[in-house]
Design a protein around this motif. Structure first.
Motif, PDB file in Angstrom:
ATOM      1  N   VAL A  21       0.716  -1.307  -0.005  1.00  0.00           N
ATOM      2  CA  VAL A  21       0.087  -0.011  -0.067  1.00  0.00           C
ATOM      3  C   VAL A  21       0.823   1.190   0.008  1.00  0.00           C
ATOM      4  O   VAL A  21       1.778   1.351   0.694  1.00  0.00           O
ATOM      5  CB  VAL A  21      -0.862  -0.026   1.250  1.00  0.00           C
ATOM      6  CG1 VAL A  21      -1.790   1.262   1.176  1.00  0.00           C
ATOM      7  CG2 VAL A  21      -1.738  -1.335   1.348  1.00  0.00           C
ATOM      8  N   ARG A  22       0.499   1.969  -0.753  1.00  0.00           N
ATOM      9  CA  ARG A  22       1.449   3.467  -0.657  1.00  0.00           C
ATOM     10  C   ARG A  22       0.430   4.627  -1.119  1.00  0.00           C
ATOM     11  O   ARG A  22      -0.727   4.334  -1.888  1.00  0.00           O
ATOM     12  CB  ARG A  22       2.273   3.580  -1.940  1.00  0.00           C
ATOM     13  CG  ARG A  22       2.072   3.342  -3.133  1.00  0.00           C
ATOM     14  CD  ARG A  22       3.295   3.401  -4.281  1.00  0.00           C
ATOM     15  NE  ARG A  22       2.915   3.611  -5.597  1.00  0.00           N
ATOM     16  CZ  ARG A  22       2.657   2.594  -6.648  1.00  0.00           C
ATOM     17  NH1 ARG A  22       2.780   1.448  -5.967  1.00  0.00           N
ATOM     18  NH2 ARG A  22       2.129   2.836  -7.627  1.00  0.00           N
ATOM     19  N   ALA A  23       0.628   5.779  -0.534  1.00  0.00           N
ATOM     20  CA  ALA A  23      -0.346   6.833  -0.784  1.00  0.00           C
ATOM     21  C   ALA A  23       0.467   8.139  -1.392  1.00  0.00           C
ATOM     22  O   ALA A  23       1.780   8.244  -1.274  1.00  0.00           O
ATOM     23  CB  ALA A  23      -0.888   7.338   0.549  1.00  0.00           C
ATOM     24  N   GLY A  48      -4.058  18.354  -4.938  1.00  0.00           N
ATOM     25  CA  GLY A  48      -4.955  18.437  -4.336  1.00  0.00           C
ATOM     26  C   GLY A  48      -6.000  17.420  -3.871  1.00  0.00           C
ATOM     27  O   GLY A  48      -7.137  17.386  -3.429  1.00  0.00           O
ATOM     28  N   THR A  49      -5.369  16.199  -4.594  1.00  0.00           N
ATOM     29  CA  THR A  49      -6.235  14.796  -4.374  1.00  0.00           C
ATOM     30  C   THR A  49      -5.264  13.843  -3.763  1.00  0.00           C
ATOM     31  O   THR A  49      -3.966  13.804  -3.673  1.00  0.00           O
ATOM     32  CB  THR A  49      -6.560  14.235  -5.816  1.00  0.00           C
ATOM     33  OG1 THR A  49      -5.633  14.093  -6.412  1.00  0.00           O
ATOM     34  CG2 THR A  49      -7.423  15.333  -6.370  1.00  0.00           C
ATOM     35  N   LEU A  50      -5.825  12.943  -3.018  1.00  0.00           N
ATOM     36  CA  LEU A  50      -5.146  11.969  -2.296  1.00  0.00           C
ATOM     37  C   LEU A  50      -5.135  10.619  -3.062  1.00  0.00           C
ATOM     38  O   LEU A  50      -6.441  10.169  -3.089  1.00  0.00           O
ATOM     39  CB  LEU A  50      -5.649  11.481  -0.685  1.00  0.00           C
ATOM     40  CG  LEU A  50      -4.935  10.472  -0.118  1.00  0.00           C
ATOM     41  CD1 LEU A  50      -3.542  10.409   0.114  1.00  0.00           C
ATOM     42  CD2 LEU A  50      -5.593  10.066   1.116  1.00  0.00           C
ATOM     43  N   ASN A  51      -4.055  10.077  -3.811  1.00  0.00           N
ATOM     44  CA  ASN A  51      -4.238   8.829  -4.508  1.00  0.00           C
ATOM     45  C   ASN A  51      -3.612   7.742  -3.729  1.00  0.00           C
ATOM     46  O   ASN A  51      -2.392   7.690  -3.201  1.00  0.00           O
ATOM     47  CB  ASN A  51      -3.418   9.027  -5.968  1.00  0.00           C
ATOM     48  CG  ASN A  51      -3.777   9.922  -6.629  1.00  0.00           C
ATOM     49  OD1 ASN A  51      -5.152  10.356  -6.483  1.00  0.00           O
ATOM     50  ND2 ASN A  51      -3.207  10.439  -7.743  1.00  0.00           N
ATOM     51  N   ILE A  52      -4.303   6.583  -3.416  1.00  0.00           N
ATOM     52  CA  ILE A  52      -3.844   5.262  -2.625  1.00  0.00           C
ATOM     53  C   ILE A  52      -3.707   4.211  -3.707  1.00  0.00           C
ATOM     54  O   ILE A  52      -4.921   4.105  -4.434  1.00  0.00           O
ATOM     55  CB  ILE A  52      -5.077   5.177  -1.665  1.00  0.00           C
ATOM     56  CG1 ILE A  52      -5.149   6.421  -0.590  1.00  0.00           C
ATOM     57  CG2 ILE A  52      -4.512   3.834  -0.789  1.00  0.00           C
ATOM     58  CD1 ILE A  52      -6.250   6.019   0.546  1.00  0.00           C
ATOM     59  N   ILE A 104      -3.408  -3.690  -9.457  1.00  0.00           N
ATOM     60  CA  ILE A 104      -3.173  -2.489  -9.028  1.00  0.00           C
ATOM     61  C   ILE A 104      -4.520  -1.562  -9.011  1.00  0.00           C
ATOM     62  O   ILE A 104      -5.303  -1.580 -10.037  1.00  0.00           O
ATOM     63  CB  ILE A 104      -2.191  -1.579  -9.517  1.00  0.00           C
ATOM     64  CG1 ILE A 104      -0.835  -2.326  -9.840  1.00  0.00           C
ATOM     65  CG2 ILE A 104      -2.100  -0.408  -9.004  1.00  0.00           C
ATOM     66  CD1 ILE A 104       0.119  -1.570 -10.407  1.00  0.00           C
ATOM     67  N   VAL A 105      -4.849  -1.282  -7.493  1.00  0.00           N
ATOM     68  CA  VAL A 105      -6.266  -0.569  -7.525  1.00  0.00           C
ATOM     69  C   VAL A 105      -5.888   0.786  -7.062  1.00  0.00           C
ATOM     70  O   VAL A 105      -5.292   1.094  -5.998  1.00  0.00           O
ATOM     71  CB  VAL A 105      -7.316  -1.238  -6.513  1.00  0.00           C
ATOM     72  CG1 VAL A 105      -8.534  -0.571  -6.224  1.00  0.00           C
ATOM     73  CG2 VAL A 105      -7.381  -2.732  -7.066  1.00  0.00           C
ATOM     74  N   MET A 106      -6.307   1.752  -7.815  1.00  0.00           N
ATOM     75  CA  MET A 106      -5.839   3.252  -7.343  1.00  0.00           C
ATOM     76  C   MET A 106      -7.371   4.045  -6.987  1.00  0.00           C
ATOM     77  O   MET A 106      -8.390   3.871  -7.430  1.00  0.00           O
ATOM     78  CB  MET A 106      -5.529   4.009  -8.511  1.00  0.00           C
ATOM     79  CG  MET A 106      -4.961   5.422  -8.067  1.00  0.00           C
ATOM     80  SD  MET A 106      -4.825   6.617  -9.390  1.00  0.00           S
ATOM     81  CE  MET A 106      -6.621   6.883 -10.001  1.00  0.00           C
ATOM     82  N   VAL A 107      -7.134   4.300  -5.712  1.00  0.00           N
ATOM     83  CA  VAL A 107      -8.519   5.025  -5.131  1.00  0.00           C
ATOM     84  C   VAL A 107      -7.875   6.744  -4.967  1.00  0.00           C
ATOM     85  O   VAL A 107      -7.033   6.926  -4.313  1.00  0.00           O
ATOM     86  CB  VAL A 107      -8.820   4.704  -3.751  1.00  0.00           C
ATOM     87  CG1 VAL A 107      -9.955   5.455  -2.962  1.00  0.00           C
ATOM     88  CG2 VAL A 107      -9.139   3.286  -3.665  1.00  0.00           C
ATOM     89  N   ARG A 108      -8.918   7.348  -5.748  1.00  0.00           N
ATOM     90  CA  ARG A 108      -8.603   8.799  -5.892  1.00  0.00           C
ATOM     91  C   ARG A 108      -9.807   9.557  -4.993  1.00  0.00           C
ATOM     92  O   ARG A 108     -10.913   9.649  -5.234  1.00  0.00           O
ATOM     93  CB  ARG A 108      -8.802   9.412  -7.093  1.00  0.00           C
ATOM     94  CG  ARG A 108      -8.611  10.862  -7.325  1.00  0.00           C
ATOM     95  CD  ARG A 108      -8.519  11.125  -8.687  1.00  0.00           C
ATOM     96  NE  ARG A 108      -8.271  12.760  -9.251  1.00  0.00           N
ATOM     97  CZ  ARG A 108      -9.499  13.596  -8.901  1.00  0.00           C
ATOM     98  NH1 ARG A 108     -10.694  13.224  -8.814  1.00  0.00           N
ATOM     99  NH2 ARG A 108      -9.194  14.871  -9.165  1.00  0.00           N
ATOM    100  N   LEU A 109      -9.210  10.157  -3.768  1.00  0.00           N
ATOM    101  CA  LEU A 109      -9.967  10.950  -2.892  1.00  0.00           C
ATOM    102  C   LEU A 109      -9.552  12.391  -2.997  1.00  0.00           C
ATOM    103  O   LEU A 109      -8.588  13.036  -2.632  1.00  0.00           O
ATOM    104  CB  LEU A 109      -9.954  10.380  -1.557  1.00  0.00           C
ATOM    105  CG  LEU A 109     -10.285   8.694  -1.334  1.00  0.00           C
ATOM    106  CD1 LEU A 109     -10.131   8.498   0.164  1.00  0.00           C
ATOM    107  CD2 LEU A 109     -11.784   8.669  -1.528  1.00  0.00           C
ATOM    108  N   PRO A 110     -10.494  13.428  -3.285  1.00  0.00           N
ATOM    109  CA  PRO A 110     -10.413  14.620  -3.319  1.00  0.00           C
ATOM    110  C   PRO A 110     -10.181  15.298  -1.856  1.00  0.00           C
ATOM    111  O   PRO A 110     -10.927  14.888  -1.131  1.00  0.00           O
ATOM    112  CB  PRO A 110     -11.664  15.510  -3.972  1.00  0.00           C
ATOM    113  CG  PRO A 110     -12.616  14.385  -3.734  1.00  0.00           C
ATOM    114  CD  PRO A 110     -11.891  13.227  -3.835  1.00  0.00           C
ATOM    115  N   GLN A 111      -9.159  16.372  -1.650  1.00  0.00           N
ATOM    116  CA  GLN A 111      -9.168  16.752  -0.367  1.00  0.00           C
ATOM    117  C   GLN A 111      -9.534  18.127   0.000  1.00  0.00           C
ATOM    118  O   GLN A 111      -9.123  18.894   1.043  1.00  0.00           O
ATOM    119  CB  GLN A 111      -7.341  16.790  -0.233  1.00  0.00           C
ATOM    120  CG  GLN A 111      -6.884  15.411  -0.106  1.00  0.00           C
ATOM    121  CD  GLN A 111      -7.302  14.638   0.988  1.00  0.00           C
ATOM    122  OE1 GLN A 111      -7.026  14.961   2.185  1.00  0.00           O
ATOM    123  NE2 GLN A 111      -7.846  13.785   0.490  1.00  0.00           N
TER     124      GLN A 111
END
Length: 763
Positions: free
Chosen positions: A648-650, A655-659, A723-730
């Motif tokens: 897992v890496r972030a 302005g977004t958090l990519n996990i 690989i699963v990428m989750v993009r969360l706006p901050q």
């Protein structure tokens, strides 16, 4: 080149004459003034010297006379001693006694009073006497004079000699007057000469101006008329050209006379030689010339000229001159050529048209016609001679046989007629006849056979079109009936859709309620099975019971997880799941998610790693965040074989958090990627224990990501990993779940749409 130089010199001479006259008079006046001033100074100097000599002589004579005649009268002594020449020139002499009073005078009556008062009290003459010399003084009456004083022996005191300036300058004034009169006379003579010169020059200039004006007018008239003036001196072989002639050829004027060779070199070689004209004139075989020829202009173009000249002899035996004009006829030549070309083109155009064309003049005589007209009337070429009368032309031909004649509808015009005629061979003609402005008329016969045939075809097509329109009207009625049926079907579809959605909501609510009902006994089963497998209150007896207790506990936990997933999915679909965003330590959230799958990873010997980001904070719902990561990590560990790895890496990007959750599992086929994330969708194959799971994990994770306003992407390669990428706006905006709930409410079926669909179907 000599004439312009002389003209320039004449201008400068004309300008210099008044300056020279004025300069000469000024010089003469200056010399006269200088001479008068010099004569004035000499007259004063001579009078001064004469007065000094006279004073010395008189003082000496008076001393001697006083010694010899001590009792003599002073006036008698002064009169005897005073020279008559001095008295004649206006000199005066005065004798004063010891008291300073005047006792004797010569040249005028002795004034009363002291000598010092007469000479002026401020003068130093009576004080210094001979030492003062001769001075210029002002007498009591205001007149200027030269005066000198000499000392005498007793009984006299001083001798004063006075020479009035009027007498001193009398000769100078006379000479100056004569000189002035001479100067004035000389100046008048020069002025008269200058006036006569300018008067004559002005007359000459006026004559030149009149000549130039006349010449300019002639040149202007010649230029406007595109004419040139010639004067050919046959004996000398030179030709006078006007400026307009140069202008016609575009040449710069190089003089009024050109040699015969220069002019002949400009003539076109095909238009004759000027030498032949000269020989003819010299032999007196002609007295005039009227010759058209071409000359080359400065641009190398040929200009057509027409020379008209007449032989002129000024007197008997004089050299003959050929005088005349040369007119530019290039436009006439060009116009004639263009007219001929236009006439030829017009005839060709009339011949090439598909109509029968004929033109008659005001006297009904043939002007022109084309071959179509000849063929229509069976006319020979001899019969259509221009100028032939109408009757004569028609007598030689055979008019076409006309079966029917129809006048076209429309507003008739004066002197015009249009009609259609059907010939005996089945052809149709449209004949247009119009009067021309000069009284003639033109007739054009157009073959409209093809148009008539097209007209018949159009009428047949119109009949077919009307039948088609009737069929379309019947089809429209059928379509309207079908539209009504479609509207009814749409209304039924909306009703059934509403019922299906109601059933779906009831299902979700039922599942939610049943999940709560199932959790209570499951918790008891799991708790008691855990106590039994741990043998809290003593051994169970046979070892098989422990294995059964472990299986019961494992199955209970699995069933509890499935029920929890179903409950969460039901809450998400019903819009009852809410999130509360807040700031939290990113590493703490990652650690919480890793802890939920750590035991499963240890059991499968899967390496579980995470990149630490100390001090970085994330803005999201922490519970949902850990739920998302737990689901992704649980799937990664579940489908990763032993000795595999899950990381897992972030990253914070714009302005977004990519996990990123990466595993080295079996991978997902490309065909199955489209179904990943749908509720109850599962990949083929099961786990080692035979349980496949509920298939709601990724759907729940995707729904939670959507509530955060983010996105989730999956990239997988079979045999390599996923690989699963989750993009969360901050951003700190309102949760997206409100928008989703509003969208879900708006998607509810409305029976009011049915009438609109029915109306649309009718249209």
């Amino acid at each position: 080149m000599g004439v312009p130089v002389i003209s320039r010199l004449e201008i400068w001479v004309r300008r210099a004459v008044p300056a020279m006259v004025v300069l000469f008079i000024a010089a003469l006046g200056a010399m006269t003034v200088a001479m008068a001033r010099d004569a004035h100074e000499r007259a004063v100097a001579d009078a001064t010297a004469e007065l000094e000599q006279l004073g010395a002589l008189l003082s000496q004579d008076l001393r001697e006379a006083a010694k010899r005649f001590p009792k003599a009268d002073p006036n008698a002594l002064l009169a005897d001693a005073m020279p008559s020449r001095a008295l004649a020139r206006g000199a005066q002499a005065f004798i004063s006694n010891a008291a300073g009073d005047i006792v004797a005078a010569a040249g005028r009556k002795a004034p009363r009073g002291a000598l010092n008062d007469y000479l002026g009290p401020t003068q130093p003459l009576t004080i210094f006497a001979e030492k003062a010399g001769v001075l210029r003084i002002a007498l009591p009456d205001g007149a200027e004079a030269l005066a000198g004083v000499r000392t005498l022996a007793a009984p006299f005191s001083q001798l004063a000699l006075v020479y009035p300036m009027q007498a001193v300058l009398a000769d100078w004034r006379t000479a100056s007057l004569r000189t002035g009169v001479l100067f004035v006379a000389t100046a008048l003579v020069l002025a008269a000469l200058a006036f006569a010169y300018f008067w004559q020059a002005s007359r000459a200039r006026e004559s030149d101006r009149v000549c130039d004006l006349v010449r300019d007018r002639i040149d202007t008239a010649l230029s406007r008329g595109r004419c040139g003036l010639w004067d050919w001196d046959l004996a000398r072989g030179r030709i006078y050209w006007s400026d307009s002639m140069y202008e016609i050829l575009g040449l710069a004027p190089i003089g009024n006379y050109l040699s015969f060779g220069d002019v002949n070199a400009l003539v076109h070689p095909q238009d004759g030689d000027l030498a032949a004209i000269a020989e003819m004139i010299t032999a007196s075989r002609a007295e005039s010339v009227d010759h058209a020829f071409r000359m080359q202009n400065v641009r190398g173009e040929w200009v057509w000229l027409r020379a008209r000249a007449e032989l002129v002899r000024e007197r008997a035996g004089a050299t003959p001159h050929l005088v005349g004009i040369c007119v530019d006829i290039t436009e006439q030549k060009t116009l004639a050529e263009r007219t001929a070309t236009a006439d030829m083109r017009l005839r060709d155009a009339i011949e090439s048209v598909s109509e029968a064309f004929v033109l008659w003049d005001a006297d009904n005589r043939l002007v022109m016609c084309n071959s179509k007209f000849q063929r229509l009337h069976n006319l020979s070429a001899d019969a259509v001679t221009p100028g032939a009368p109408y009757v004569q032309v028609m007598e030689k031909g055979t008019p076409p046989m006309i079966q029917t004649e129809t006048a076209l509808a429309g507003r008739p015009q004066a002197g015009a007629r249009t009609y259609e005629a059907r010939l005996g061979d089945g052809r149709w003609l449209q004949i247009n006849e119009r009067r021309t402005k000069d009284g003639g008329y033109v007739s054009v016969g157009t073959d409209i056979t093809a148009l008539k045939r097209h007209e018949e075809q159009l009428m047949e097509s119109e009949r077919r079109l009307m039948a088609t329109v009737a069929d379309l009207r019947r089809s429209r009625q059928t379509l309207e009936l079908q539209a009504q049926q479609l509207a009814d079907l749409a209304e039924k579809y909306l009703e059934q859709k509403a019922e299906a959605e109601t059933a779906n909501r009831a299902k979700s609510e039922f599942l939610a309620n049943m999940s709560h009902e199932l959790r209570t006994p499951l918790n008891a089963v799991i708790g008691f099975s855990d106590m039994m497998r741990q043998e809290t209150f003593g051994p169970l007896g046979a070892g098989k019971y422990v294995d059964y207790a472990n299986d019961i506990h494992q199955a209970g936990e699995y069933l509890l997880g499935v029920i929890s997933d179903v409950l969460d999915m039901s809450r998400l679909e019903a819009g009852r799941f809410t999130i509360a965003k807040a700031d939290f330590e990113l590493d703490a959230g990652l650690a919480g998610a890793l802890a939920s799958v750590e035991q499963a990873a240890l059991e499968k010997n899967v390496a579980l790693t995470a990149e630490a980001m100390p001090g970085r904070r994330a803005h999201a719902d922490r519970t949902a965040f850990e739920k998302i990561l737990s689901i992704l990590l649980r799937n990664a560990v579940k489908f990763t074989p032993p000795e595999g790895r899950v990381s897992v890496r972030a990253r914070f990007v714009m302005g977004t958090l990519n996990i990123y959750v990466e595993d080295s599992g079996a991978g997902i086929p490309a065909a199955a990627l489209a179904k990943i994330g749908r509720p109850f969708e599962q990949l083929s194959g099961g786990l080692d224990n035979g349980m496949k799971g509920s298939g709601l994990g990724l759907a729940i994770a995707r729904s939670l990501v959507d509530l955060h306003g983010g996105s989730m992407r999956i990239r997988s390669t079979v045999g390599v990993g996923t690989i699963v990428m989750v993009r969360l706006p901050q951003t700190r905006d309102a949760p997206r779940q409100k928008l989703l709930m509003a969208a879900a409410a708006a998607s509810a079926p409305r029976r009011a749409y049915a009438p609109k669909l029915r109306a649309a179907a009718r249209r």
